[in-house]
Design a protein around this motif. Structure first.
Motif, PDB file in Angstrom:
ATOM      1  N   ALA A  60      42.648  90.822 113.972  1.00 57.64           N
ATOM      2  CA  ALA A  60      42.219  92.224 114.218  1.00 57.64           C
ATOM      3  C   ALA A  60      43.245  93.186 114.023  1.00 57.64           C
ATOM      4  O   ALA A  60      44.231  93.287 114.644  1.00 57.64           O
ATOM      5  N   LEU A  61      43.100  94.203 113.280  1.00 54.10           N
ATOM      6  CA  LEU A  61      44.129  95.266 113.157  1.00 54.10           C
ATOM      7  C   LEU A  61      43.493  96.743 112.980  1.00 54.10           C
ATOM      8  O   LEU A  61      42.407  96.862 112.382  1.00 54.10           O
ATOM      9  N   LEU A  62      43.886  97.479 113.812  1.00 54.25           N
ATOM     10  CA  LEU A  62      45.132  97.371 114.652  1.00 54.25           C
ATOM     11  C   LEU A  62      44.746  97.451 115.983  1.00 54.25           C
ATOM     12  O   LEU A  62      44.197  98.195 116.400  1.00 54.25           O
ATOM     13  N   LEU A  63      45.900  96.916 116.788  1.00 51.32           N
ATOM     14  CA  LEU A  63      45.652  96.933 118.272  1.00 51.32           C
ATOM     15  C   LEU A  63      46.852  97.411 118.868  1.00 51.32           C
ATOM     16  O   LEU A  63      48.062  97.302 118.071  1.00 51.32           O
ATOM     17  N   ALA A  64      46.872  97.639 120.196  1.00 52.72           N
ATOM     18  CA  ALA A  64      48.236  98.326 120.930  1.00 52.72           C
ATOM     19  C   ALA A  64      49.366  97.157 120.802  1.00 52.72           C
ATOM     20  O   ALA A  64      48.823  95.799 120.854  1.00 52.72           O
ATOM     21  N   GLY A  65      50.304  97.464 120.488  1.00 51.35           N
ATOM     22  CA  GLY A  65      51.474  96.780 120.263  1.00 51.35           C
ATOM     23  C   GLY A  65      51.535  96.040 119.000  1.00 51.35           C
ATOM     24  O   GLY A  65      52.551  95.445 118.388  1.00 51.35           O
ATOM     25  N   ASP A  66      50.820  96.218 117.983  1.00 55.87           N
ATOM     26  CA  ASP A  66      50.852  95.767 116.543  1.00 55.87           C
ATOM     27  C   ASP A  66      51.849  96.699 115.914  1.00 55.87           C
ATOM     28  O   ASP A  66      51.951  98.017 115.715  1.00 55.87           O
ATOM     29  N   ARG A  67      52.836  95.984 115.125  1.00 59.38           N
ATOM     30  CA  ARG A  67      53.629  96.595 114.110  1.00 59.38           C
ATOM     31  C   ARG A  67      53.418  95.830 112.882  1.00 59.38           C
ATOM     32  O   ARG A  67      54.075  94.630 112.741  1.00 59.38           O
ATOM     33  N   VAL A  68      52.880  96.514 111.995  1.00 62.29           N
ATOM     34  CA  VAL A  68      52.686  95.927 110.686  1.00 62.29           C
ATOM     35  C   VAL A  68      53.673  96.529 109.568  1.00 62.29           C
ATOM     36  O   VAL A  68      53.734  97.622 109.484  1.00 62.29           O
ATOM     37  N   GLU A  69      54.344  95.743 108.760  1.00 63.24           N
ATOM     38  CA  GLU A  69      55.511  96.141 107.910  1.00 63.24           C
ATOM     39  C   GLU A  69      55.079  95.594 106.506  1.00 63.24           C
ATOM     40  O   GLU A  69      54.978  94.352 106.360  1.00 63.24           O
ATOM     41  N   VAL A  70      54.875  96.388 105.564  1.00 63.88           N
ATOM     42  CA  VAL A  70      54.697  96.006 104.144  1.00 63.88           C
ATOM     43  C   VAL A  70      55.960  96.378 103.223  1.00 63.88           C
ATOM     44  O   VAL A  70      56.309  97.638 103.419  1.00 63.88           O
ATOM     45  N   ASP A  71      56.422  95.417 102.559  1.00 62.81           N
ATOM     46  CA  ASP A  71      57.578  95.584 101.747  1.00 62.81           C
ATOM     47  C   ASP A  71      57.295  95.256 100.444  1.00 62.81           C
ATOM     48  O   ASP A  71      57.024  93.933 100.093  1.00 62.81           O
TER      49      ASP A  71
END
Length: 250
Positions: A60-71
């Motif tokens: 599940a995206l996004l939830l509290a505490g998620d940090r999604v990084e795309v490079d």
């Protein structure tokens, strides 16, 4: 900043030359812990000079505490077409927050197209969303995105959205926006959907004049607001842009 309980998921995609008849596509997903939801890059197609990759959510995206990084990195003279199978929903975070951080580097003459799907900020969500893009000489960027403030019948959550796009000649687009239940009605005139198509490094296509803004430092931005998603649709502009930058789907 997030707390020590944050779950970081870092997705990396790099397209580089190879002597095998197909360009090399390197993908990695790094998780801070096994419970972190992520974007999994799925290679759909690649040939000598181009690749097509789908960014598939896992969890599940996004939830509290998620940090999604795309490079993302595309080496000189190569092309990457990115697609998403569906949109993203930032859910009620009950006082928490999440981060969505994108970094893109395009080499000389490289091409990136990203057919982004709607990013929905539900009531109670709090998201910091940033995009930083660097283009070398001759690189081309075509980007579609749609921000939806609240699901149907909801007040919007809070999103701080910043964008910085820089070429060798300097900044092309620098934007810093914050939307929430208090500011969104005034800033968007009562609308809750904002759709954008951005083209940098190539001339604007003919026949796509509506909702078009020519940027002072080069590049073209199409932007449309709507109460509902269909009212902010920019399918015509996106199709014209994609046709102008050559083969590819999405």
């Amino acid at each position: 900043m997030l707390t020590s309980t944050e779950r970081t998921a870092r997705t990396r995609v790099r397209v580089s030359p190879a002597d095998t008849g197909r360009c090399r596509v390197r993908t990695t997903v790094t998780l801070s812990d096994p419970t972190a939801s992520s974007l999994r890059p799925v290679l759909v197609h690649h040939d000598a000079t181009s690749a097509r990759v789908s960014l598939v959510p896992e969890g599940a995206l996004l939830l509290a505490g998620d940090r999604v990084e795309v490079d993302l990195a595309v080496d000189a003279g190569l092309r990457l077409d990115l697609v998403e199978p569906g949109g993203t929903v930032a859910f009620d975070m009950r006082g928490g927050r999440a981060i969505w951080d994108v970094r893109i580097t395009l080499g000389r003459g490289a091409v990136l197209t990203w057919a982004g799907e709607p990013f929905v900020v539900a009531a109670g969500a709090a998201v910091t969303r940033s995009t930083r893009i660097r283009l070398r000489d001759g690189a081309v960027l075509a980007l579609r995105e749609s921000l939806v403030l609240g699901r149907h019948g909801e007040e919007p959550g809070r999103v701080h959205q910043s964008t910085e796009i820089v070429t060798g000649a300097g900044p092309v687009l620098v934007e810093d926006l914050t939307f929430d239940a208090l500011t969104a009605p005034a800033l968007l005139g009562g609308h809750r959907v904002m759709t954008s198509v951005l083209l940098v490094g190539a001339p604007a296509p003919a026949g796509a004049e509506a909702d078009r803004y020519d940027l002072e430092a080069g590049g073209t931005l199409w932007r449309r607001l709507g109460v509902q998603a269909h009212e902010a649709d920019l399918t015509g502009a996106w199709g014209a842009v994609r046709s102008g930058v050559g083969p590819g789907e999405g």
